[in-house]
Enzyme design. Structure first.
Site, PDB file in Angstrom:
ATOM      1  N   SER A   8       0.843  -1.202   0.000  1.00 13.89           N
ATOM      2  CA  SER A   8       0.000   0.000   0.000  1.00 13.89           C
ATOM      3  C   SER A   8       0.877   1.251   0.000  1.00 13.89           C
ATOM      4  CB  SER A   8      -0.885   0.029   1.248  1.00 13.89           C
ATOM      5  OG  SER A   8      -1.698  -1.101   1.286  1.00 13.89           O
ATOM      6  N   HIS A  39      -5.192  -2.810  -5.150  1.00 15.48           N
ATOM      7  CA  HIS A  39      -4.086  -3.719  -5.430  1.00 15.48           C
ATOM      8  C   HIS A  39      -4.304  -4.304  -6.819  1.00 15.48           C
ATOM      9  CE1 HIS A  39      -2.629  -4.270  -1.202  1.00 15.48           C
ATOM     10  NE2 HIS A  39      -3.877  -3.998  -0.919  1.00 15.48           N
ATOM     11  N   HIS A  61      -3.012 -12.479  -1.379  1.00 10.80           N
ATOM     12  CA  HIS A  61      -3.180 -12.577   0.078  1.00 10.80           C
ATOM     13  C   HIS A  61      -3.878 -13.878   0.472  1.00 10.80           C
ATOM     14  CE1 HIS A  61      -2.841  -8.122  -0.374  1.00 10.80           C
ATOM     15  NE2 HIS A  61      -2.195  -8.221   0.766  1.00 10.80           N
ATOM     16  N   TYR A  63      -5.871 -14.141   2.907  1.00  5.92           N
ATOM     17  CA  TYR A  63      -7.265 -13.868   3.290  1.00  5.92           C
ATOM     18  C   TYR A  63      -8.219 -13.798   2.103  1.00  5.92           C
ATOM     19  CZ  TYR A  63      -6.036  -8.958   2.279  1.00  5.92           C
ATOM     20  OH  TYR A  63      -5.608  -7.807   1.682  1.00  5.92           O
ATOM     21  N   GLU A  64      -7.649 -13.805   0.890  1.00  3.70           N
ATOM     22  CA  GLU A  64      -8.520 -13.842  -0.287  1.00  3.70           C
ATOM     23  C   GLU A  64      -9.050 -15.249  -0.537  1.00  3.70           C
ATOM     24  OE1 GLU A  64      -6.971 -11.104  -3.619  1.00  3.70           O
ATOM     25  OE2 GLU A  64      -5.209 -11.473  -2.376  1.00  3.70           O
ATOM     26  N   ALA A  92       2.060  -2.295   4.308  1.00  2.00           N
ATOM     27  CA  ALA A  92       1.527  -1.406   5.345  1.00  2.00           C
ATOM     28  C   ALA A  92       1.276  -2.289   6.552  1.00  2.00           C
ATOM     29  CB  ALA A  92       0.237  -0.756   4.870  1.00  2.00           C
ATOM     30  N   MET A 191      -0.800  -8.522   7.262  1.00  2.00           N
ATOM     31  CA  MET A 191      -1.462  -9.718   6.721  1.00  2.00           C
ATOM     32  C   MET A 191      -0.709 -10.331   5.535  1.00  2.00           C
ATOM     33  SD  MET A 191      -5.311  -8.145   6.827  1.00  2.00           S
ATOM     34  CE  MET A 191      -5.865  -7.137   8.224  1.00  2.00           C
ATOM     35  N   SER A 192       0.594 -10.070   5.459  1.00  2.00           N
ATOM     36  CA  SER A 192       1.356 -10.604   4.315  1.00  2.00           C
ATOM     37  C   SER A 192       2.812 -10.782   4.730  1.00  2.00           C
ATOM     38  CB  SER A 192       1.278  -9.619   3.137  1.00  2.00           C
ATOM     39  OG  SER A 192       1.936  -8.403   3.472  1.00  2.00           O
ATOM     40  N   ASN A 215      -0.929   2.762  10.835  1.00  2.00           N
ATOM     41  CA  ASN A 215      -1.854   3.019  11.951  1.00  2.00           C
ATOM     42  C   ASN A 215      -1.251   2.409  13.208  1.00  2.00           C
ATOM     43  OD1 ASN A 215      -2.664   0.444  10.324  1.00  2.00           O
ATOM     44  ND2 ASN A 215      -3.417   0.059  12.393  1.00  2.00           N
ATOM     45  N   HIS A 227      -9.614   0.055   6.390  1.00  2.00           N
ATOM     46  CA  HIS A 227      -8.726  -0.013   5.228  1.00  2.00           C
ATOM     47  C   HIS A 227      -8.489   1.382   4.660  1.00  2.00           C
ATOM     48  CE1 HIS A 227      -6.678  -1.630   1.773  1.00  2.00           C
ATOM     49  NE2 HIS A 227      -7.589  -1.186   0.927  1.00  2.00           N
TER      50      HIS A 227
HETATM   51  N1  HPA Z   1      -3.326  -5.011  11.395  1.00  2.00           N
HETATM   52  C1  HPA Z   1      -3.106  -5.893  10.406  1.00  2.00           C
HETATM   53  N2  HPA Z   1      -2.740  -5.544   9.190  1.00  2.00           N
HETATM   54  C2  HPA Z   1      -2.569  -4.229   8.937  1.00  2.00           C
HETATM   55  C3  HPA Z   1      -2.776  -3.252   9.922  1.00  2.00           C
HETATM   56  C4  HPA Z   1      -3.171  -3.661  11.225  1.00  2.00           C
HETATM   57  O1  HPA Z   1      -3.373  -2.862  12.149  1.00  2.00           O
HETATM   58  N3  HPA Z   1      -2.506  -2.050   9.331  1.00  2.00           N
HETATM   59  C5  HPA Z   1      -2.153  -2.309   8.052  1.00  2.00           C
HETATM   60  N4  HPA Z   1      -2.182  -3.631   7.799  1.00  2.00           N
END
Ligand code: HPA
Length: 259
Positions: A8, A39, A61, A63-64, A92, A191-192, A215, A227
């Site tokens: 990202s 993406h 990913h 999660y997909e 990210a 998540m990657s 974040n 997101h």
């Molecule tokens: N958690 C998981 N994946 C993320 C986050 C998060 O806070 N921020 C960006 N990707």
């Protein structure tokens, strides 16, 4: 060849490449297509600042709904078909370390991938790598990480360093999970990346990684996570992140010339 996985905020870098070849993930394996908004799912090959690179614009990913074996397919392709021997992974991530702020960059020093399946399950790389059980003592190349630190310093910017923990997603974590992950020694969560690094390392590719802390992780700021917020902060950091990556690519290329 150097490859970079654009997380990202970095996707735009692919548009700055003078592309001579574009490979859709679906061409690598017909079961693959990237489904997340913002993406794309392709490898752009061409010249950036006169250096030939392969850039993954978007990633696959877990999660997909893909298996971890599917998630890492583009990396095998890049090694076998494009001759990739150096890899920069970016993403990210949520900051777990209390000294981190949104917009910080973090060099990934090590990772925790124990909460997601290994991409090496059912994949026997013994013939190619000589090992059935792969050493993960130094997944992230120290020389590459030092280059990232130096290049950030040359740009007059502070850069953090820490441990990345991979979760399955697509849900963000609970505050209790974040507290637990901090106790385990994690500095950032996403998540990657960890499984990609593990797999590429097993293949003998030299790997480094940088997270954009988009974040503070769940429960740390009092704000709900979204997101959109992740994307917004990642985009704000984008310009510095892109400049840093261009300079890192040039320095990694210079290693080849030295060798
Ligand atoms: N958690 C998981 N994946 C993320 C986050 C998060 O806070 N921020 C960006 N990707």
């Amino acid at each position: 060849m150097i490859a970079i996985t654009l997380g990202s905020g970095l996707g735009q870098l692919a548009d700055e490449i003078r592309a001579d070849k574009i490979i859709d993930y679906s061409e690598i394996d017909s079961s693959l297509k990237s489904t997340v908004e913002g993406h794309k799912g392709r490898i752009v090959v061409g010249e950036l600042d006169g250096i030939r690179i392969a850039a993954m614009q978007g990633r696959i990913h877990y999660y997909e709904g893909y298996s971890m074996q599917q998630v890492v397919k583009p990396f095998k392709y890049m090694k076998d078909e494009l001759g990739v021997d150096k890899l920069i992974l970016t993403n990210a991530a949520g900051g777990i370390n209390e000294s981190f702020s949104g917009g910080d960059l973090m060099i990934i020093r090590d990772h925790i991938s124990s909460f997601v399946p290994s991409p090496l399950i059912g994949v026997d790389l013994t013939a190619e790598t000589g090992a059935r059980f792969h050493d993960m003592t130094k997944v992230y190349d120290e020389e590459f990480s030092a280059i990232i630190r130096d290049e950030a310093e040359k740009l007059g910017r502070d850069i953090k360093e820490g441990v990345y923990i991979q979760t399955s997603g697509p849900n963000f974590e609970t505050p209790a999970e974040i507290k637990a992950f901090r106790t385990l020694g994690a500095d950032a969560v996403g998540m990657s990346t960890a499984v990609e690094a593990m797999y590429a390392h097993a293949l003998g590719i030299r790997v480094c990684g940088v997270s954009c802390i988009s974040n503070l992780a769940a429960g740390m700021s009092g704000e709900p996570l979204s997101h959109e917020e992740v994307q917004k902060i990642a985009d704000m950091t984008g310009e510095f992140f892109r400049t840093l990556m261009r300079n890192v690519i040039a320095s990694l290329k210079a290693l080849d010339i030295k060798e």
